[in-house]
Design a protein around this motif. Structure first.
Motif, short mmCIF file in Angstrom:
data_model
loop_
_atom_site.label_atom_id
_atom_site.label_comp_id
_atom_site.label_asym_id
_atom_site.label_seq_id
_atom_site.Cartn_x
_atom_site.Cartn_y
_atom_site.Cartn_z
N LYS A 149 49.00 21.42 44.29
CA LYS A 149 49.09 20.10 44.91
C LYS A 149 50.39 19.96 45.68
O LYS A 149 50.44 19.39 46.79
CB LYS A 149 48.97 19.01 43.84
CG LYS A 149 48.96 17.59 44.41
CD LYS A 149 48.77 16.58 43.30
CE LYS A 149 48.68 15.17 43.87
NZ LYS A 149 49.84 14.76 44.67
N TRP A 152 50.05 21.88 48.80
CA TRP A 152 49.13 21.21 49.72
C TRP A 152 49.80 20.00 50.37
O TRP A 152 49.56 19.72 51.55
CB TRP A 152 47.87 20.80 48.97
CG TRP A 152 46.88 20.03 49.81
CD1 TRP A 152 46.53 18.73 49.69
CD2 TRP A 152 46.15 20.52 50.92
NE1 TRP A 152 45.63 18.36 50.63
CE2 TRP A 152 45.36 19.48 51.42
CE3 TRP A 152 46.07 21.79 51.55
CZ2 TRP A 152 44.52 19.63 52.51
CZ3 TRP A 152 45.24 21.92 52.64
CH2 TRP A 152 44.46 20.84 53.11
N ASP A 153 50.66 19.32 49.56
CA ASP A 153 51.39 18.19 50.13
C ASP A 153 52.33 18.65 51.24
O ASP A 153 52.68 17.87 52.16
CB ASP A 153 52.19 17.46 49.05
CG ASP A 153 51.28 16.72 48.07
OD1 ASP A 153 50.09 16.47 48.42
OD2 ASP A 153 51.72 16.41 46.94
N LYS A 155 51.58 21.03 53.24
CA LYS A 155 50.70 21.67 54.23
C LYS A 155 50.74 23.18 54.13
O LYS A 155 50.54 23.90 55.12
CB LYS A 155 51.07 21.24 55.65
CG LYS A 155 51.09 19.74 55.89
CD LYS A 155 49.70 19.12 55.61
CE LYS A 155 49.74 17.60 55.87
NZ LYS A 155 48.43 16.98 55.60
N THR A 158 45.45 26.52 51.64
CA THR A 158 44.20 25.96 52.18
C THR A 158 43.71 24.83 51.29
O THR A 158 44.07 24.70 50.10
CB THR A 158 43.12 27.05 52.26
OG1 THR A 158 42.80 27.48 50.95
CG2 THR A 158 43.63 28.23 53.10
N GLU A 159 42.83 24.03 51.85
CA GLU A 159 42.24 22.91 51.10
C GLU A 159 41.35 23.43 49.98
O GLU A 159 41.27 22.82 48.90
CB GLU A 159 41.45 22.02 52.06
CG GLU A 159 40.87 20.79 51.37
CD GLU A 159 40.10 19.90 52.33
OE1 GLU A 159 39.64 18.82 51.87
OE2 GLU A 159 39.96 20.26 53.52
N TYR A 162 43.39 24.13 46.94
CA TYR A 162 43.78 22.88 46.27
C TYR A 162 42.62 22.29 45.49
O TYR A 162 42.75 21.90 44.32
CB TYR A 162 44.29 21.89 47.33
CG TYR A 162 44.40 20.48 46.82
CD1 TYR A 162 45.38 20.11 45.91
CD2 TYR A 162 43.48 19.50 47.22
CE1 TYR A 162 45.46 18.82 45.42
CE2 TYR A 162 43.55 18.21 46.74
CZ TYR A 162 44.54 17.88 45.83
OH TYR A 162 44.62 16.60 45.34
N LEU A 163 41.45 22.22 46.14
CA LEU A 163 40.28 21.63 45.46
C LEU A 163 39.84 22.48 44.27
O LEU A 163 39.39 21.96 43.25
CB LEU A 163 39.14 21.47 46.45
CG LEU A 163 39.36 20.44 47.57
CD1 LEU A 163 38.18 20.44 48.53
CD2 LEU A 163 39.57 19.06 46.97
#
Length: 375
Positions: A149, A152-153, A155, A158-159, A162-163
């Motif tokens: 996370k 991801w914050d 950038k 990849t998404e 994170y997911l």
């Protein structure tokens, strides 16, 4: 001259004897007259005494001694008696939610328990190991999720990464929660506040859902329940007064009908009547009771003991005491007992007697109509 002297002497002796005989006869006559006079006086006295005794109603008339009761109007109540029993409104057999083996028993009979209190513990050693492993996995998932996370914050990454980390973390949380819920199912808990009435398990025994383990009873909410014949359904209503007798306690309490079932049992043609009981430590679930429901009340009735009512070919009758010319006599009085109105040895009379009548209650067995009686 010598011959004349003896003759004269004999004449003198005869004259004296005659005089003596006449004197004794007169004396006997006088005595007889006096005795007859005395006899007349005595007979007069006897007759006078007989007249006095007869006027006073004395021993010249033979009487039978009896007991009597002057009738008066009084209330009469008729009750329907029903065999019943005490039930706990909260009388619960606790059973396990899952299969397992008893590891610990935490209560004994008579213990006060609260709702949610643990009563017994099943063996959950394997489940605890799984929980520990799942907790470790959750901790790792939480760490990976927090780092992913953070990247991801910024950038970074990849998404999908994170997911994936987020989904894995939430999945581990759900798995741990499920295991903890299973562990809670390994505990037998009381569903109510009450008293432990029975413990039906031992350490090491296997249990399964539906099998009784511990019985908990709330003695603050006891009731008496009985089945009443269908014939009385129109006579009994919610709120009606009744009596409840406890033969084993030799006590009786007064209460009211709290519930009447709306359906009739198809087999025995009865309906259920329930009564709430006041709190009393002497009352116990399943105790035998007798429910006495009042189905009839007459505030002003002629009521007599049913055992003094006799029967002959003409019907039922009793004896009353009636004054005839100063002499109390037993008089046969036909009576009619109101249909079905006999309770606790007393009967309501619908015809034949009235208030003020003197009812013979003792000694009536040996009387005949018209016999002289005394009290």
């Amino acid at each position: 001259m010598n011959n004349k002297l003896p003759a004269a002497f004999c004449l003198l002796l005869l004259t004296g004897a005659a005089c003596t005989h006449r004197s004794k006869l007169e004396t006997d006559k006088e005595k007889l007259t006096q005795l007859k006079k005395q006899e007349g006086d005595i007979m007069s006295q006897i007759q006078a005494l007989n007249d006095t005794i007869k006027a006073e109603g004395g021993n010249t008339v033979k009487t039978t001694r009896v007991g009597e009761q002057t009738l008066a109007l009084q209330p009469f109540r008729h009750f329907v008696e029903v065999q019943a029993a005490v039930y706990g409104q909260d009388n619960i057999e606790v059973s396990s939610e899952t299969m397992g083996v008893i590891k610990r028993i935490l209560v004994t009979e008579g213990d006060q328990v609260r709702k949610g209190q643990v009563l017994a513990q099943l063996d959950d050693s394997v489940l605890l190991q799984n929980i520990q492993e799942m907790q470790s996995a959750l901790n790792l998932a939480a760490t990976l999720y927090e780092k992913q996370k953070a990247l991801w914050d910024q950038k970074i990454g990849t998404e999908v990464q994170y997911l994936s980390a987020k989904t894995n973390y939430e999945s581990q949380q759900n798995r741990l929660s499920a295991l903890q819920q299973q562990d809670e199912m390994m505990k037998l808990k009381s569903p109510i506040d009450g008293v432990v009435d029975a413990v039906n398990i031992k350490i090491g025994e296997s249990v399964a859902p539906g099998l009784p383990t511990v019985r908990v009873v709330n003695l603050e909410h006891l009731k008496v329940k009985g089945d009443v014949a269908e014939a009385y359904i129109a006579d009994i209503h919610k709120g009606d007064s009744l009596k409840i007798s406890f033969p084993d306690l030799h006590t009786e309490v007064t209460s009211t009908v709290s519930y009447i079932s709306r359906s009739i049992d198809e087999v025995n043609r009865t309906f259920t009547v329930e009564v709430d009981l006041p709190q009393n430590p002497d009352y116990h679930p399943n105790m035998i009771a007798i429910m006495k429901i009042m189905d009839y009340y007459n505030p002003a009735a002629i009521v007599i003991p049913v055992n003094i009512v006799q029967n002959d070919p003409t019907g039922a009758f009793v004896y009353t005491a009636v004054d005839h010319n100063g002499i109390m006599t037993a008089t046969k009085a036909p009576v009619t007992i109101k249909t079905g109105m006999v309770y606790d040895g007393m009967a309501e009379i619908s015809a034949g007697l009235k208030a003020g009548d003197k009812l013979v209650t003792v000694g009536y067995e040996d009387l005949n109509n018209g016999d002289a009686i005394s009290f």
